[in-house]
Design an enzyme around this catalytic site. Structure first.
Site, PDB file in Angstrom:
ATOM      1  N   GLU A 182      -0.707  35.141 -30.233  1.00 15.94           N
ATOM      2  CA  GLU A 182       0.112  34.570 -31.299  1.00 15.94           C
ATOM      3  C   GLU A 182      -0.346  35.064 -32.671  1.00 15.94           C
ATOM      4  O   GLU A 182       0.459  35.189 -33.594  1.00 15.94           O
ATOM      5  CB  GLU A 182       0.065  33.042 -31.237  1.00 15.94           C
ATOM      6  CG  GLU A 182       0.876  32.427 -30.110  1.00 15.94           C
ATOM      7  CD  GLU A 182       2.386  32.478 -30.374  1.00 15.94           C
ATOM      8  OE1 GLU A 182       2.785  32.791 -31.517  1.00 15.94           O
ATOM      9  OE2 GLU A 182       3.149  32.224 -29.441  1.00 15.94           O
ATOM     10  N   LYS A 229       2.965  31.272 -40.791  1.00 19.61           N
ATOM     11  CA  LYS A 229       3.824  30.208 -40.265  1.00 19.61           C
ATOM     12  C   LYS A 229       4.199  29.219 -41.357  1.00 19.61           C
ATOM     13  O   LYS A 229       5.350  28.753 -41.430  1.00 19.61           O
ATOM     14  CB  LYS A 229       3.135  29.480 -39.103  1.00 19.61           C
ATOM     15  CG  LYS A 229       4.073  28.512 -38.395  1.00 19.61           C
ATOM     16  CD  LYS A 229       3.606  28.174 -37.005  1.00 19.61           C
ATOM     17  CE  LYS A 229       4.694  27.410 -36.247  1.00 19.61           C
ATOM     18  NZ  LYS A 229       4.294  27.079 -34.868  1.00 19.61           N
ATOM     19  N   GLU A 239      14.723  25.736 -37.902  1.00 18.44           N
ATOM     20  CA  GLU A 239      15.065  26.937 -37.139  1.00 18.44           C
ATOM     21  C   GLU A 239      16.549  27.272 -37.195  1.00 18.44           C
ATOM     22  O   GLU A 239      17.175  27.603 -36.195  1.00 18.44           O
ATOM     23  CB  GLU A 239      14.615  26.764 -35.678  1.00 18.44           C
ATOM     24  CG  GLU A 239      14.379  28.079 -34.959  1.00 18.44           C
ATOM     25  CD  GLU A 239      13.725  27.883 -33.612  1.00 18.44           C
ATOM     26  OE1 GLU A 239      12.767  28.596 -33.349  1.00 18.44           O
ATOM     27  OE2 GLU A 239      14.156  27.011 -32.830  1.00 18.44           O
ATOM     28  N   ASN A 247       9.666  33.405 -33.114  1.00 14.60           N
ATOM     29  CA  ASN A 247       9.863  33.507 -31.670  1.00 14.60           C
ATOM     30  C   ASN A 247       9.791  34.951 -31.178  1.00 14.60           C
ATOM     31  O   ASN A 247      10.218  35.252 -30.052  1.00 14.60           O
ATOM     32  CB  ASN A 247      11.221  32.912 -31.275  1.00 14.60           C
ATOM     33  CG  ASN A 247      11.213  31.400 -31.339  1.00 14.60           C
ATOM     34  OD1 ASN A 247      10.247  30.766 -30.927  1.00 14.60           O
ATOM     35  ND2 ASN A 247      12.264  30.823 -31.871  1.00 14.60           N
ATOM     36  N   HIS A 266       0.407  31.032 -21.959  1.00 14.83           N
ATOM     37  CA  HIS A 266       1.459  31.324 -22.932  1.00 14.83           C
ATOM     38  C   HIS A 266       1.205  32.650 -23.652  1.00 14.83           C
ATOM     39  O   HIS A 266       2.108  33.486 -23.785  1.00 14.83           O
ATOM     40  CB  HIS A 266       1.536  30.180 -23.949  1.00 14.83           C
ATOM     41  CG  HIS A 266       2.498  30.415 -25.058  1.00 14.83           C
ATOM     42  ND1 HIS A 266       3.872  30.377 -24.888  1.00 14.83           N
ATOM     43  CD2 HIS A 266       2.293  30.709 -26.375  1.00 14.83           C
ATOM     44  CE1 HIS A 266       4.467  30.622 -26.036  1.00 14.83           C
ATOM     45  NE2 HIS A 266       3.536  30.836 -26.960  1.00 14.83           N
TER      46      HIS A 266
END
Length: 373
Positions: A182, A229, A239, A247, A266
């Site tokens: 991430e 972020k 969103e 995403n 993930h």
């Protein structure tokens, strides 16, 4: 020393990154809260006990609720258990929930806080890289269903987020690496300095232990990704458009998680998802070949997977159509027009999708090493 990043939405809150943050986290509990539910997974019982003692020292009631670890805890059944705990403990609208743990725990705790009495306060105390840079920041909460990941959820911003780097000292290397996927995503969509730092420090970041210099690099990476972020979320909390760039790699990545029944971590799934998105962008004439190869090189240097078995397209395609970005039958992907320039690709030709899948395909997997599980 610690650093604080403010998420400047309509209800601003601070994300604090540093060491020794249990005490300031407890001091941040609103004065009107007389009861606190601490949601945690079994491996964090000792830390939860310390947190409970600190909370009770302020004259409040602290209730511990242990939940299954990882994605197995993000279910309607576990949420219902927590609602029952809140009800039996007489939690009111002025009381709060604390999420202590990884991304699954913070997602779950946030969802339970969002739905109890139509919304009570939540403080997030993430203990993994993934939770610090992604799940605990941004106000998205959710649980999984049999039909897919995070399809049930709510936008519910935390009161504050406390990223205590002390919790990373004993984190297994594969957990740290999965979270770094991430972080790398933030580099590709917004902050190329992240990519440079990872390229220069991959060996230290993937070691079994963290020396002081590598821990400083990790803190810088976490802070930069949180800032990415925070900037995006402040512009688009729910969103509607811009936040979708967060995403990147997730449409294909979530499809892998669903197809693998959440046995893949993930970060590992998103790693392959980013390579898929890069290949798709290249085939669509959006991204040059060197940037595609940089995806493989950086992610591979961290030990993250960049391929997926080539015999599962039907299952993946079905899962992708349940993605939150899909509109009707129109598949929508976040792709790059270049490093740091994410755009949407809507309704790509099926031949492009199959071409991208072929580019990331490998022989059917043997064992589970590729999943970082």
């Amino acid at each position: 020393m610690s650093r604080t990043i403010t998420v400047a939405t309509a209800s601003p809150y601070d994300v604090t990154i540093g060491s020794g943050l249990i005490e300031p986290a407890v001091l941040s509990i609103p004065e009107g809260a007389s009861r606190v539910l601490v949601v945690h997974a079994a491996p964090l019982r000792a830390m939860a006990d310390i947190l409970r003692a600190r909370i009770e020292a302020t004259g409040r009631t602290a209730v511990l609720a242990e939940v299954p670890d990882a994605e197995s805890g993000k279910t309607a059944e576990v949420a219902a258990f927590l609602w029952q705990v809140l009800g039996k403990s007489d939690f009111t609208r002025s009381d709060i929930v604390i999420g202590l743990g990884g991304g699954a725990v913070t997602d779950l705790a946030g969802f339970v806080a969002a739905t109890w009495l139509r919304g009570v306060g939540v403080i997030q105390m993430p203990t993994t890289v993934l939770a610090m840079v992604d799940a605990a920041v941004g106000g998205k909460t959710g649980i999984n269903t049999a039909e897919g990941k995070n399809l049930v959820g709510a936008f519910h911003e935390p009161l504050s987020v406390w990223c205590d780097l002390d919790t990373l000292a004993t984190l297994p290397a594969f957990d740290r690496v999965a979270g770094l996927a991430e972080v790398v995503k933030g580099g590709f969509i917004a902050d190329a300095v992240i990519l440079d730092l990872v390229e220069e420090n991959a060996a230290g970041l993937t070691g079994d232990t963290l020396d002081a210099a590598t821990l400083e690099v990790l803190e810088e990476l976490i802070a930069r990704k949180v800032q990415v972020k925070a900037t995006v979320v402040a512009a688009d909390l729910k969103e509607s458009f811009q936040r979708e760039i967060l995403n990147y790699g997730h449409t294909f990545g979530h499809a892998i998680e669903y197809t693998e029944r959440y046995q893949w971590r993930h970060g590992a799934a998103v790693s392959v998802g980013m390579v898929f998105a890069a290949e798709l962008a290249h085939l669509a004439g959006r991204l040059d070949e060197a940037s595609v190869e940089r995806h493989r090189t950086i992610l591979g240097s961290l030990g993250l997977p960049t391929t997926y078995p080539g015999d599962r397209w039907d299952a993946l395609s079905t899962a992708m159509r349940r993605d939150k970005k899909t509109r009707g039958d129109l598949l929508r992907f976040v792709v790059l027009q270049g490093i740091g320039n994410p755009v949407r690709l809507e309704g790509p030709d099926p031949s492009l999708l199959l071409g991208a899948y072929d580019a990331v395909s490998s022989a059917p997997a043997v064992g589970g090493a590729i999943s970082l599980g």
